[in-house]
Design a protein around this motif. Structure first.
Motif, short mmCIF file in Angstrom:
data_model
loop_
_atom_site.label_atom_id
_atom_site.label_comp_id
_atom_site.label_asym_id
_atom_site.label_seq_id
_atom_site.Cartn_x
_atom_site.Cartn_y
_atom_site.Cartn_z
N PRO A 17 18.80 -10.31 11.49
CA PRO A 17 17.28 -9.74 11.28
C PRO A 17 16.40 -10.54 12.52
CG PRO A 17 18.26 -10.14 9.09
CD PRO A 17 19.09 -10.58 10.10
N TYR A 73 20.02 -17.87 3.73
CA TYR A 73 19.65 -16.35 4.02
C TYR A 73 19.87 -16.16 5.71
CZ TYR A 73 18.42 -14.30 -0.42
OH TYR A 73 18.38 -13.71 -1.75
N TYR A 124 22.93 -7.65 9.73
CA TYR A 124 22.71 -6.41 9.82
C TYR A 124 24.27 -5.67 9.53
CZ TYR A 124 17.97 -5.97 10.27
OH TYR A 124 16.59 -5.95 10.28
N SER A 133 12.29 -7.00 1.45
CA SER A 133 13.43 -6.78 2.20
C SER A 133 14.68 -7.81 2.15
CB SER A 133 12.97 -7.17 3.83
OG SER A 133 11.77 -6.37 4.02
N PHE A 134 15.79 -7.22 2.54
CA PHE A 134 17.14 -7.97 2.48
C PHE A 134 17.58 -8.42 1.42
CE2 PHE A 134 14.85 -8.93 6.45
CZ PHE A 134 15.57 -8.11 7.31
N GLU A 155 15.39 -1.27 4.34
CA GLU A 155 14.94 -2.49 3.60
C GLU A 155 13.56 -2.18 3.13
OE1 GLU A 155 16.87 -4.82 3.56
OE2 GLU A 155 18.23 -4.59 5.52
N HIS A 165 22.22 -3.99 5.47
CA HIS A 165 22.76 -5.22 5.79
C HIS A 165 23.79 -5.89 4.67
CE1 HIS A 165 19.68 -6.53 2.68
NE2 HIS A 165 20.65 -7.60 2.35
N TYR A 187 13.33 -13.19 2.05
CA TYR A 187 14.13 -13.80 3.23
C TYR A 187 12.96 -14.59 3.84
CZ TYR A 187 16.75 -13.47 7.61
OH TYR A 187 17.22 -13.64 9.08
N VAL A 226 22.64 -13.19 5.91
CA VAL A 226 22.08 -11.65 6.32
C VAL A 226 22.39 -11.43 7.36
CG1 VAL A 226 20.38 -10.46 5.96
CG2 VAL A 226 20.49 -12.23 4.35
#
Length: 503
Positions: free
Chosen positions: A339, A265, A271, A54-55, A430, A65, A258, A269
């Protein structure tokens, strides 16, 4: 930093050890303490596809994101990262080695799964770049400069390979009840799940060819119907328990991207508004599970965190079309959603997904919606949305209410196809690597926003990956012929349309 990385390192150690031990010097004898061959299971593990955590940047590209660094301005360039690779041919050579090891160890199952992996290697290159070497690709010194086959022929050949892999695997399972394979990081050796994966992957590719659905030689509709209408021969995923996914953990090489070891992060990060606004438009309960409210919303209503978290207006995404400076200002004011801390800010996060049950069900729903098959489009749309929501942790009562609401239930017609594809976009958040991009490229859904701040020189996303630069010197005649055949010009332009997506 993925699970498979360490397996591949171990594989290389064994391979080089094997090569060293096989030197043909008369004065030397083989060392009995050194391996002279590699077991097919180890090669199989090394060939296993990686998944994106993810991310990562794969999901920035699709505006789930964006990176808003408060200590420097970071321009988003959605046009970067489209340099193609022929790394798939290295995998194909390793598949040949695995096949040899399978024969030497009387383990035909690896040759069968090798056919699936080989088909996938060709497909993942052609869907990115267009025409590629196929018929002469593995001829070695006999044909050092292979021709580029037309993309249509590559797809016909690889779809046949996938069909053969399914049928051969089905026969093997029938003759070897209870047999499991070593080296399987996805399913612990369960062959039936691999057969389901092969067929779900085939549906993914057939749907990606929707613009070529009327080509009689390719036979997209017939191939799709044959799989869906013959479940005993072509088993498919039955629930999210069949997902091909990897779970991360707090160990070096097994951590998601992440995580608390990379504190930057958590602050950078954010959205994207593209994703969050669609969730809000649908009044989608996944919003409350994937994101935290803005700090600004929490501060505006102290002592009422539960109420703030249940309010769709408490969630705001960063606009990918504005200047980085503007987003940095809003980020420092606490006006963006990050997130969900409880869900993601740890070493596990959510699994990395290669291919999912919800994607399969969206593929079947789309095929039914388009009239390719006689299946119930609503049933499969509901299965897809429910599967995604269950994976994110939404309770079934909330899911049922969502699927019965007029604003989010299945509907027919062009509006219904757009809704289906938007729901697929939401489900791909993601996870599943580049699949969200491929769906957008062929359909134009969702309507992603662009501006001079995020695309580089030209507007919008590229339509393809360029060929490796080395081809112009290593295989110039065939490389230039492929460009001329596809685009009418000797230009390897990433904005040119390849055969599969041309109207």
């Amino acid at each position: 930093m993925k699970t498979i990385k360490y397996i591949k390192i171990l594989l290389l150690i064994f391979v080089f050890s094997g090569l060293h031990s096989c030197l043909d010097y008369e004065e030397l004898r083989e060392n009995p303490n050194q391996p002279t061959s590699v077991p097919p299971s180890l090669l199989f593990a090394g060939l296993t596809p990686d998944v994106s955590t993810s991310f990562t940047d794969a999901y920035i590209r699709m505006q789930y994101h964006i990176w808003v660094s408060t200590d420097s301005e970071y321009n988003i360039n959605f046009r970067s990262g489209f340099g193609g690779s022929f790394g798939g041919y290295s995998s194909l050579r390793d598949i040949e080695k695995m096949n040899e090891a399978a024969d030497a160890n009387n383990a035909p199952i690896y040759r069968i799964l090798g056919k699936f992996y080989a088909a996938r290697a060709y497909i993942e290159m052609t869907r990115r770049m267009g025409d590629i070497p196929f018929s002469q690709a593995l001829s070695g010194s006999q044909v050092p400069r292979p021709v580029y086959d037309a993309q249509k022929q590559v797809y016909i050949g690889t779809l046949d390979m996938l069909d053969d892999a399914n049928n051969e695997l089905g026969d093997f399972i029938a003759d070897n009840q209870g047999y499991t394979i070593d080296g399987d990081v996805y399913y612990g050796g369960q062959l039936v799940k691999w057969q389901k994966l092969i067929n779900a992957y085939t549906l993914r590719i057939l749907v990606s060819l929707s613009k070529r659905a009327n080509d009689s030689e390719l036979n997209v509709k017939g191939r799709f119907a044959n799989i869906v209408n013959n479940p005993s021969q072509y088993p498919l995923f039955e629930s999210i328990a069949d997902n091909a996914e990897l779970t991360f953990r707090n160990e070096d090489g097994f951590k998601q991207t992440y995580n608390p070891d990379v504190a930057v992060y958590r602050q950078s990060v954010n959205y994207a508004s593209t994703y969050l606004e669609m969730l809000k438009e649908y009044q989608d309960p996944r919003l409350f599970l994937v994101a935290d409210p803005t700090q600004f919303a929490l501060d505006e209503d102290p002592g009422n965190e539960a109420g703030v978290r249940a309010d769709f207006d408490s969630y705001v995404g960063a606009d990918p079309t504005v200047s980085p400076a503007d987003n940095i200002t809003l980020r420092l004011e606490g006006k963006f959603s990050l997130p969900n801390e409880d869900k993601y800010w740890n070493f596990v996060g959510q699994p990395g997904v290669w291919l999912s049950y919800w994607e399969q069900e969206f593929c079947i729903a789309e095929a039914a919606h388009r009239g390719w098959i006689s299946a119930n489009a609503k049933e499969h749309y509901d299965n897809a949305v429910k599967g995604s929501m269950l994976w994110y942790g939404v309770d079934e009562g909330t899911i049922n209410s969502y699927l019965s609401a007029s604003s989010s239930s299945y509907i027919s017609g062009d509006e219904g196809l757009t809704r289906l594809l938007e729901q697929k976009y939401l489900a791909f958040a993601e996870n599943s690597g580049d699949e969200s991009f491929f769906n957008f490229r062929r359909s134009g859904v969702p309507d992603l926003p662009f501006s001079s701040f995020n695309v580089g020189v030209d507007p919008g996303y590229p339509k393809r990956w360029s060929y490796p630069g080395s081809e112009n010197s290593d295989n110039p005649d065939n490389y230039l012929a492929a460009l001329n055949r596809q685009f009418g010009i000797e230009s390897d332009d990433i904005d040119f349309e390849i055969w599969e997506i041309k109207d």
